[in-house]
Design an enzyme around this catalytic site. Structure first.
Site, mmCIF file in Angstrom:
data_model
loop_
_atom_site.group_PDB
_atom_site.id
_atom_site.type_symbol
_atom_site.label_atom_id
_atom_site.label_comp_id
_atom_site.label_asym_id
_atom_site.label_seq_id
_atom_site.Cartn_x
_atom_site.Cartn_y
_atom_site.Cartn_z
ATOM 1 N N TYR A 127 0.838 -1.205 0.000
ATOM 2 C CA TYR A 127 0.000 0.000 0.000
ATOM 3 C C TYR A 127 0.877 1.260 0.000
ATOM 4 O O TYR A 127 0.723 2.139 -0.851
ATOM 5 C CB TYR A 127 -0.940 -0.034 1.213
ATOM 6 C CG TYR A 127 -1.657 1.265 1.488
ATOM 7 C CD1 TYR A 127 -2.696 1.700 0.653
ATOM 8 C CD2 TYR A 127 -1.314 2.072 2.574
ATOM 9 C CE1 TYR A 127 -3.363 2.895 0.912
ATOM 10 C CE2 TYR A 127 -1.975 3.261 2.843
ATOM 11 C CZ TYR A 127 -2.993 3.671 2.013
ATOM 12 O OH TYR A 127 -3.644 4.855 2.271
ATOM 13 N N TRP A 152 -4.317 7.971 9.968
ATOM 14 C CA TRP A 152 -5.378 7.503 10.872
ATOM 15 C C TRP A 152 -6.705 8.239 10.665
ATOM 16 O O TRP A 152 -7.280 8.787 11.593
ATOM 17 C CB TRP A 152 -4.938 7.640 12.335
ATOM 18 C CG TRP A 152 -3.740 6.855 12.735
ATOM 19 C CD1 TRP A 152 -2.767 6.323 11.938
ATOM 20 C CD2 TRP A 152 -3.362 6.507 14.087
ATOM 21 N NE1 TRP A 152 -1.824 5.666 12.693
ATOM 22 C CE2 TRP A 152 -2.158 5.760 14.007
ATOM 23 C CE3 TRP A 152 -3.919 6.762 15.338
ATOM 24 C CZ2 TRP A 152 -1.512 5.273 15.150
ATOM 25 C CZ3 TRP A 152 -3.271 6.272 16.471
ATOM 26 C CH2 TRP A 152 -2.091 5.539 16.375
HETATM 27 N N1 LIG Z 1 -8.335 5.835 5.807
HETATM 28 C C1 LIG Z 1 -7.159 6.134 6.374
HETATM 29 O O1 LIG Z 1 -6.910 5.826 7.549
HETATM 30 C C2 LIG Z 1 -6.130 6.898 5.594
HETATM 31 C C3 LIG Z 1 -4.940 7.262 6.218
HETATM 32 C C4 LIG Z 1 -4.004 7.987 5.508
HETATM 33 C C5 LIG Z 1 -4.267 8.347 4.202
HETATM 34 N N2 LIG Z 1 -5.423 7.972 3.602
HETATM 35 C C6 LIG Z 1 -5.649 8.386 2.216
HETATM 36 O O2 LIG Z 1 -6.758 9.254 2.220
HETATM 37 C C7 LIG Z 1 -7.463 9.154 0.987
HETATM 38 C C8 LIG Z 1 -8.943 9.012 1.239
HETATM 39 O O3 LIG Z 1 -9.165 7.852 1.999
HETATM 40 P P1 LIG Z 1 -10.617 7.373 2.430
HETATM 41 O O4 LIG Z 1 -10.529 6.961 3.853
HETATM 42 O O5 LIG Z 1 -11.635 8.385 2.007
HETATM 43 O O6 LIG Z 1 -10.753 6.053 1.524
HETATM 44 P P2 LIG Z 1 -12.042 5.238 1.098
HETATM 45 O O7 LIG Z 1 -13.179 5.527 2.011
HETATM 46 O O8 LIG Z 1 -11.592 3.826 0.934
HETATM 47 O O9 LIG Z 1 -12.408 5.842 -0.315
HETATM 48 C C9 LIG Z 1 -11.694 5.536 -1.484
HETATM 49 C C10 LIG Z 1 -12.647 5.694 -2.629
HETATM 50 O O10 LIG Z 1 -11.915 5.458 -3.831
HETATM 51 C C11 LIG Z 1 -12.804 4.820 -4.722
HETATM 52 N N3 LIG Z 1 -12.084 4.126 -5.798
HETATM 53 C C12 LIG Z 1 -11.417 2.946 -5.744
HETATM 54 N N4 LIG Z 1 -10.935 2.644 -6.956
HETATM 55 C C13 LIG Z 1 -11.302 3.647 -7.796
HETATM 56 C C14 LIG Z 1 -11.107 3.897 -9.167
HETATM 57 N N5 LIG Z 1 -10.412 3.058 -9.943
HETATM 58 N N6 LIG Z 1 -11.634 5.026 -9.702
HETATM 59 C C15 LIG Z 1 -12.325 5.873 -8.924
HETATM 60 N N7 LIG Z 1 -12.562 5.699 -7.618
HETATM 61 C C16 LIG Z 1 -12.041 4.596 -7.060
HETATM 62 C C17 LIG Z 1 -13.592 3.857 -3.865
HETATM 63 O O11 LIG Z 1 -14.783 3.513 -4.527
HETATM 64 P P3 LIG Z 1 -15.430 2.066 -4.365
HETATM 65 O O12 LIG Z 1 -15.734 1.922 -2.910
HETATM 66 O O13 LIG Z 1 -16.625 2.117 -5.251
HETATM 67 O O14 LIG Z 1 -14.365 1.112 -4.835
HETATM 68 C C18 LIG Z 1 -13.834 4.713 -2.619
HETATM 69 O O15 LIG Z 1 -15.033 5.445 -2.734
HETATM 70 C C19 LIG Z 1 -6.806 8.011 0.231
HETATM 71 O O16 LIG Z 1 -5.927 8.528 -0.717
HETATM 72 C C20 LIG Z 1 -6.039 7.256 1.281
HETATM 73 O O17 LIG Z 1 -4.914 6.602 0.730
HETATM 74 C C21 LIG Z 1 -6.360 7.280 4.275
#
Ligand SMILES: NC(=O)c1ccc[n+]([C@@H]2O[C@H](COP(=O)([O-])OP(=O)(O)OC[C@H]3O[C@@H](n4cnc5c(N)ncnc54)[C@H](OP(=O)(O)O)[C@@H]3O)[C@@H](O)[C@H]2O)c1
Length: 283
Positions: A127, A152
């Site tokens: 990841y 987080w």
């Molecule tokens: N969550 C954490 O703890 C965390 C921590 C640090 C950084 N981040 C970063 O923060 C950002 C936002 O995270 P989040 O928590 O909002 O993640 P999330 O809830 O998993 O949302 C990711 C979204 O991306 C969509 N997606 C996946 N594949 C795709 C594609 N090919 N084209 C378009 N959309 C696509 C997913 O749609 P589907 O569900 O329909 O697949 C989902 O709606 C990410 O970049 C993540 O790496 C997150």
């Protein structure tokens, strides 16, 4: 009026942006879920920008399942590397500023003081490696970019640690949570506000930034405060990483130094405890 495209429109962060967007009437947001815009499909990306004009694109689309990424390398690469590359190429062509969200997982977690944007990266899992490569694609492709690394993330939306803890508190009498991984929780609503304010400020200090809530804690400390605020009676036990094996290794220490973003926005980062109170009140 500035026009903003939000990709990954169904995800946690995108939903947080949607919930604060009404406070910023000078910005017009368009949200695209993964079924409306697949960022790994170059033609779809291009036709989205050909069809409609945007000033900013916030890329909230990502492959975020840290453990599954270990066995789904190709898919994680497609979404976290190729997707950002296509967005960067298209944004560059259309003079759109790209705001991309990245992660503390680009670091190995062996530090003992908060990571600065200039510190060396060294991801320890698939990841983190794909997220780092996605950053590099953007940096090499488009001048007008902001990459915001966060850690987080939790909120009232999507799947996250807060919601998991509250669910387990309803289902179990006892729970073990790791006490030897240290970081800073980030209320995704606070991050959404920072991103939107960055756009409103029309700042052009492009580059990499770190953003999290203020405070340095373990997952155990986080769970303890969640249960205290929620008045849950569950017995919480502190366990070690070795007692909770996962397919992907986690950084031991992933505290981010957020002074650079605080400076450009002239805004203090909010304390994690205060933000957690707000998040729990929304559930
Ligand atoms: N969550 C954490 O703890 C965390 C921590 C640090 C950084 N981040 C970063 O923060 C950002 C936002 O995270 P989040 O928590 O909002 O993640 P999330 O809830 O998993 O949302 C990711 C979204 O991306 C969509 N997606 C996946 N594949 C795709 C594609 N090919 N084209 C378009 N959309 C696509 C997913 O749609 P589907 O569900 O329909 O697949 C989902 O709606 C990410 O970049 C993540 O790496 C997150």
């Amino acid at each position: 009026m500035l026009k903003v495209l939000v990709t990954g429109g169904g995800g946690q962060l995108a939903q947080c942006i949607k919930s604060v967007a009404g406070l910023y009437p000078k910005l017009k947001f368009t949200y695209k879920t993964s079924s409306e815009l697949d960022i790994t499909n170059k033609d779809e990306v291009e036709s989205t920008f050909n069809f409609q004009a945007f000033d900013y694109c916030i890329n909230c689309a990502a492959y975020t399942n840290v453990d599954k990424a270990e066995s789904e390398k190709e898919l994680a690469y497609k979404i976290n590397v190729l997707g950002p590359k296509y967005l960067a190429e298209t944004c560059s062509k259309h003079q759109v500023t790209l705001i991309h969200v990245s992660t503390d997982f680009v670091f190995d977690g062996n530090a003992s003081k908060p990571y600065k944007e200039t510190d060396s990266t060294n991801p320890i899992g698939v990841y983190g490696k794909t997220k780092l490569e996605g950053e590099q694609q953007i940096i090499n492709t488009i001048k007008n970019h902001f990459i915001i690394r966060t850690s987080w993330l939790y909120s009232e939306f999507g799947n996250n640690f807060l919601k998991t803890m509250l669910r387990l508190a309803d289902q179990r009498d006892e729970l073990g949570v790791v006490g030897d991984q240290i970081g800073s929780p980030t209320y995704a609503i606070d991050l959404a506000v920072v991103i939107v304010e960055l756009i409103e400020s029309k700042n052009n200090a492009y580059g990499v930034y770190h953003y999290s809530n203020k405070g340095v804690i373990s997952w155990y400390d986080f769970a303890k405060e969640i249960f205290r605020l929620n008045q849950s009676n569950i017995q919480l036990n502190k366990i070690g990483t070795k007692d909770y094996p996962t397919p992907a290794k986690r950084p031991k220490y992933s505290v981010l130094d957020t002074s650079k973003i605080s400076q450009i926005l002239d805004k203090k980062t909010l304390n994690w405890k205060d933000s957690l109170v707000v998040a729990i009140s929304k559930l």
